[in-house]
Scaffold this active site. Structure first.
Site, PDB file in Angstrom:
ATOM      1  N   LYS A  67       0.842  -1.201   0.000  1.00 24.30           N
ATOM      2  CA  LYS A  67       0.000   0.000   0.000  1.00 24.30           C
ATOM      3  C   LYS A  67       0.886   1.264   0.000  1.00 24.30           C
ATOM      4  O   LYS A  67       0.681   2.163  -0.802  1.00 24.30           O
ATOM      5  CB  LYS A  67      -0.943   0.002   1.224  1.00 24.30           C
ATOM      6  CG  LYS A  67      -1.897  -1.193   1.218  1.00 24.30           C
ATOM      7  CD  LYS A  67      -2.864  -1.182   2.383  1.00 24.30           C
ATOM      8  CE  LYS A  67      -2.245  -1.579   3.701  1.00 24.30           C
ATOM      9  NZ  LYS A  67      -1.808  -2.972   3.764  1.00 24.30           N
ATOM     10  N   THR A  68       1.873   1.281   0.893  1.00 22.09           N
ATOM     11  CA  THR A  68       2.773   2.436   0.967  1.00 22.09           C
ATOM     12  C   THR A  68       3.601   2.534  -0.309  1.00 22.09           C
ATOM     13  O   THR A  68       3.814   3.633  -0.846  1.00 22.09           O
ATOM     14  CB  THR A  68       3.704   2.297   2.195  1.00 22.09           C
ATOM     15  OG1 THR A  68       2.888   2.080   3.339  1.00 22.09           O
ATOM     16  CG2 THR A  68       4.566   3.518   2.403  1.00 22.09           C
ATOM     17  N   ASP A 112      -1.127   6.736   6.451  1.00 24.82           N
ATOM     18  CA  ASP A 112      -1.129   5.292   6.717  1.00 24.82           C
ATOM     19  C   ASP A 112      -2.018   5.043   7.940  1.00 24.82           C
ATOM     20  O   ASP A 112      -2.193   5.937   8.763  1.00 24.82           O
ATOM     21  CB  ASP A 112       0.320   4.846   6.981  1.00 24.82           C
ATOM     22  CG  ASP A 112       0.493   3.355   6.771  1.00 24.82           C
ATOM     23  OD1 ASP A 112      -0.462   2.696   6.316  1.00 24.82           O
ATOM     24  OD2 ASP A 112       1.594   2.846   7.057  1.00 24.82           O
ATOM     25  N   THR A 161      -5.402  -1.398   7.142  1.00 24.33           N
ATOM     26  CA  THR A 161      -5.490  -2.855   7.213  1.00 24.33           C
ATOM     27  C   THR A 161      -6.860  -3.251   7.763  1.00 24.33           C
ATOM     28  O   THR A 161      -7.186  -4.419   7.828  1.00 24.33           O
ATOM     29  CB  THR A 161      -4.405  -3.404   8.169  1.00 24.33           C
ATOM     30  OG1 THR A 161      -4.438  -2.633   9.371  1.00 24.33           O
ATOM     31  CG2 THR A 161      -3.027  -3.321   7.551  1.00 24.33           C
ATOM     32  N   ARG A 221       6.727  -7.899   1.538  1.00 26.69           N
ATOM     33  CA  ARG A 221       7.538  -7.443   2.670  1.00 26.69           C
ATOM     34  C   ARG A 221       8.199  -8.637   3.372  1.00 26.69           C
ATOM     35  O   ARG A 221       9.372  -8.585   3.735  1.00 26.69           O
ATOM     36  CB  ARG A 221       6.692  -6.659   3.667  1.00 26.69           C
ATOM     37  CG  ARG A 221       7.533  -6.059   4.799  1.00 26.69           C
ATOM     38  CD  ARG A 221       6.678  -5.510   5.904  1.00 26.69           C
ATOM     39  NE  ARG A 221       6.009  -4.275   5.499  1.00 26.69           N
ATOM     40  CZ  ARG A 221       4.907  -3.816   6.075  1.00 26.69           C
ATOM     41  NH1 ARG A 221       4.341  -4.486   7.048  1.00 26.69           N
ATOM     42  NH2 ARG A 221       4.368  -2.690   5.662  1.00 26.69           N
TER      43      ARG A 221
END
Ligand code: ADE
Length: 340
Positions: A67-68, A112, A161, A221
């Site tokens: 997402k980031t 975020d 999330t 990640r």
């Protein structure tokens, strides 16, 4: 007592300089999420052709899926400045006011964990998103008055999330779209590891790549985290990054062949051993493990569900037959006939 799971191997929540260098900054480098990517490209190209600022965008999905990375990539591709913050970092209305008034025209504001923004602050965001104004209340009681500040045109990109914790007025203000990021396919994870290994100058055999991919929770990640840990292990033990080295390194980190870490296995273990396979409530599981409820729900459960090891039912969490088999536990008699 167990350590907080954010420090556990496999969650790989640490963001270091190295992680920044692994992040793709162009569409061609970004692997997977094809549908999201295509929709974003259309949104951005159309806005550019019309000479408009792109509309506000929301990304949601489990942690570590990019997402980031996508927010930064959009900034890079549109040659915009990006200012990043997070829901919990904005404590007062004044914090948000200061961030918004310090934006330059055309900037991207990335928030975020937007689900952790408090309600009063959230309401300040509405007029900012809709009409680029900031309503400030000065004073208290009958003498209070509102002044309206004009804000620079900006695009808000937010990530969460926990979509269910977002209020519907906030959700509906993401006029550019709400995009769900999915777990990656195995071939996509392999491509990501291959690309990262090249950037890190790490020689990884094909078999080693497969072993890392298998344990990567379908999450970039985690894949990058495991690759770095395997590279460390190979370096310290003066070995090649072969499949055998990967298995040794990841066994030492307590990550099994499905990519489950200690906490994942404890969650399933507690449901099976203490609650006869479930159903059992999330609160009870968290209390039994001295773990944080939110972390279990956001970090561990999505992958366990994705693998078909855990079921979320209206009466609570249940371990599936596959979970019994994975943990080498004997199936109770009443389950032996049933396919769960
Ligand atoms: N690193 C993290 N996410 C990635 C992705 N989706 N594609 C390529 N590299 C990545």
């Amino acid at each position: 007592m167990s350590s907080p799971s954010k420090n556990l191997p496999g969650n790989g929540k640490e963001v270091t300089f190295l992680d920044q260098t692994l992040r793709p900054s162009q569409w061609e480098e970004y692997i997977g999420q094809d549908n999201v990517k295509e929709n974003l490209k259309i949104l951005l190209v159309a806005a550019k052709e019309r000479g408009h600022q792109p509309e506000h965008i929301l990304f949601y999905g489990p942690p570590g899926l990019g997402k980031t990375t996508l927010a930064h990539l959009i900034a890079h591709e549109t040659r915009s400045q990006i200012k990043s913050t997070s829901g919990p970092a904005i404590e007062k209305v004044g914090d948000l006011a200061s961030i918004l008034t310090n934006l330059s025209p055309g900037d991207i504001l990335f928030i975020d964990e937007i689900h952790r923004l408090n309600k009063t602050i959230e309401e300040v965001l509405y007029p900012a998103m809709e009409s680029n104004v900031l309503d400030i209340i000065i004073g208290k009681g009958p003498s209070a008055r509102t002044i309206q500040l004009e804000l620079p045109i900006f695009t808000l990109i937010a990530a969460t999330t926990r979509m269910s914790l977002l209020s519907s007025p906030l959700r509906s203000r993401f006029s550019g779209g709400v995009f769900r990021l999915e777990f990656y396919r195995d071939d996509e994870i392999k491509q990501i590891i291959k690309r990262s290994a090249k950037i890190l100058d790490a020689m990884v055999t094909d078999d080693a790549l497969k072993e890392i991919a298998k344990r990567s929770r379908r999450t970039p990640r985690t894949a990058n985290f495991l690759l770095k840990r395997c590279r460390d292990f190979a370096q310290v033990h003066k070995k090649n990054l072969s499949a055998e080295t990967v298995v040794d390194a990841l066994t030492l980190l307590d990550i099994d062949e499905l990519g489950l870490n200690v906490i994942d296995r404890k969650i399933l273990g507690v449901i099976i051993d203490h609650f006869a396979g479930g159903p059992v409530g999330l609160k009870t599981i968290a209390a039994s493990l001295s773990e944080d409820e939110g972390t279990i729900e956001e970090v561990n459960e999505p992958y366990l569900i994705q693998l078909g090891l855990l079921d979320r039912t209206s009466r609570g969490r249940m371990a599936t037959n596959k979970a019994y088999r994975h943990l080498d536990k004997e199936l109770p008699h009443d389950r032996q006939e049933k396919l769960l």
